[in-house]
Motif scaffolding. Structure first.
Motif, mmCIF file in Angstrom:
data_model
loop_
_atom_site.group_PDB
_atom_site.id
_atom_site.type_symbol
_atom_site.label_atom_id
_atom_site.label_comp_id
_atom_site.label_asym_id
_atom_site.label_seq_id
_atom_site.Cartn_x
_atom_site.Cartn_y
_atom_site.Cartn_z
ATOM 1 N N GLU A 1 0.685 -1.592 0.182
ATOM 2 C CA GLU A 1 0.213 0.637 0.461
ATOM 3 C C GLU A 1 0.993 1.130 -0.236
ATOM 4 O OE1 GLU A 1 -3.784 1.875 -0.196
ATOM 5 O OE2 GLU A 1 -3.608 -0.287 -0.649
ATOM 6 N N GLU B 1 0.951 4.417 -2.832
ATOM 7 C CA GLU B 1 0.108 5.337 -2.858
ATOM 8 C C GLU B 1 2.107 6.478 -2.671
ATOM 9 O OE1 GLU B 1 -0.551 5.594 1.793
ATOM 10 O OE2 GLU B 1 -2.133 5.070 1.483
ATOM 11 N N LYS C 1 1.225 6.748 -6.330
ATOM 12 C CA LYS C 1 0.269 8.611 -6.280
ATOM 13 C C LYS C 1 0.557 10.254 -6.310
ATOM 14 C CE LYS C 1 -4.354 8.987 -5.598
ATOM 15 N NZ LYS C 1 -5.386 8.286 -4.766
ATOM 16 N N ILE D 1 -4.415 10.738 -0.094
ATOM 17 C CA ILE D 1 -4.833 9.957 1.210
ATOM 18 C C ILE D 1 -4.309 10.913 2.722
ATOM 19 C CG2 ILE D 1 -2.026 9.431 2.242
ATOM 20 C CD1 ILE D 1 -1.621 8.886 -0.752
ATOM 21 N N LEU E 1 -0.404 10.385 4.712
ATOM 22 C CA LEU E 1 0.705 10.784 3.670
ATOM 23 C C LEU E 1 1.783 11.420 4.753
ATOM 24 C CD1 LEU E 1 1.108 11.728 0.802
ATOM 25 C CD2 LEU E 1 0.286 14.146 1.951
#
Length: 379
Positions: free
Chosen positions: A268, A272, A275, A302, A307
């Motif tokens: 994950e 992220e 992204k 997010i 983040l």
């Protein structure tokens, strides 16, 4: 010109500049009203504290007013601490609990009430002349020394945490706020340490040394006040503070580890991170000089907590440095572009999201090993 006249002139100038700056701070229109008010109060208290040479001209000897003026020194560092809090945290509000910082001031005045405030002039003179044996004054000086050490340590700890929070969540120019606060904290610490040194001699067999140090403090105070004025006029809109509810990434990770929800280098995270990097290169949010991690979080959907951990822990970078790398990469492309060789370094730094030449040069050299000017020459 003798030394007494020189001290009167120095004190008058220092007093005038301090009160003028305090007046400027409370009358100027700004969103930082609480911070300005607290710093104005601090300047006023400091001005009263150094006004002894002028006060001596209108006072024949020990008086209640003189004792009260001396005891106001116990309010200086508490007010400065509250000022630092107000600058560091945008949600700071003055509350009744902050009155607790005035307790040392109240305790000191209550202690000298029976044998100074409530006695005649002759008894006041005797009290001061025999100050080396007066328990009240000895306790007052011990308490003042303890207060100075406690507040200086607390201020530096507060600044350290606030700067970390800023670096982890913001990428604007206001890191200068913390540099300014750190500078003023260092200067004040040195000044108060000299004062403590003076007080030691005051209760020793060499009180004359205390008077010489007092003269040095008055001269130093004038330079410090002028420095305050220079900073205030040069950078009136310096501060952009952080939310005190923000948590350091180290604290977030510690909480997650304790709850068993923390996992290192998951798929994950990779998703992220991809992204995030796509958003940074495609949308170029770093061009915004006041970019925050919350704005990036809202844009890429997010959670800001996740983040923050992703950037500050997984990547091992502060958000401030993470964003600056994209700004530097963009600046390097401009410097390489022959069509833009007429752009000045100042124009380039503003174009890529910096708004300070010093921070741009520092970040550029950290990333490339060269200054922007040197980098352009070797292309």
């Amino acid at each position: 010109m003798d030394i007494d006249n020189l001290l009167i002139i120095v004190t008058t100038i220092s007093l005038f500049i301090s009160l003028l700056l305090a007046f400027f701070l409370v009358t100027i229109k700004t969103k930082h009203k609480v911070s300005n008010l607290l710093f104005a109060v601090f300047l006023t208290l400091t001005a009263i504290d150094v006004s002894d040479p002028l006060f001596s001209l209108v006072s024949d000897g020990p008086s209640n007013m003189a004792m009260l003026r001396n005891s106001l020194a116990f309010l200086q560092l508490p007010v400065f601490y509250l000022y630092v809090l107000s600058v560091c945290y945008s949600d700071f509000r003055l509350q009744p609990k902050h009155l607790l910082h005035a307790l040392p001031f109240l305790v000191v005045n209550l202690m000298v009430l029976p044998r100074f405030y409530m006695v005649d002039a002759a008894s006041k003179i005797d009290f001061i002349m025999n100050r080396q044996t007066r328990v009240e004054l000895q306790f007052t000086h011990i308490l003042f020394h303890f207060q100075v050490i406690l507040y200086c340590i607390t201020v530096f700890m507060l600044l350290r945490k606030a700067k970390k929070l800023y670096l982890e969540n913001y990428a604007g120019k206001s890191i200068q706020s913390y540099n300014w606060l750190f500078q003023i904290a260092v200067v004040l610490t040195v000044l108060y340490l000299i004062t403590l040194f003076k007080n030691i001699f005051k209760f020793s067999d060499y009180p004359n040394i205390s008077e010489y140090i007092k003269i040095a403090i008055l001269l130093l105070q004038l330079f410090i006040v002028c420095w305050y004025l220079f900073k205030a006029l040069y950078n009136p809109g310096l501060f952009q503070n952080v939310d005190s509810k923000l948590k350091l990434v180290a604290d977030i990770i510690s909480e997650e580890k304790n709850s068993g929800h923390f996992a290192e280098n998951t798929k994950e995270d990779t998703k992220e991170l991809s992204k995030l990097r796509h958003y940074m290169t495609a949308e170029k949010p770093f061009l915004n000089p006041s970019l925050t991690i919350l704005e990036v979080s809202n844009a890429i959907q997010i959670p800001v907590r996740d983040l923050s951990v992703l950037i500050n822990h997984t990547l091992g970078q502060h958000f401030y440095d993470f964003v600056n790398i994209y700004r530097i990469e963009s600046a390097m492309q401009i410097l390489k572009d022959p069509a833009k060789n007429k752009l000045t370094v100042l124009e380039i730094l503003y174009e890529v999201g910096f708004n300070s030449k010093s921070s741009f040069n520092t970040a550029f050299k950290k990333h490339t090993g060269n200054t922007p000017t040197a980098y352009r020459k070797v292309l």
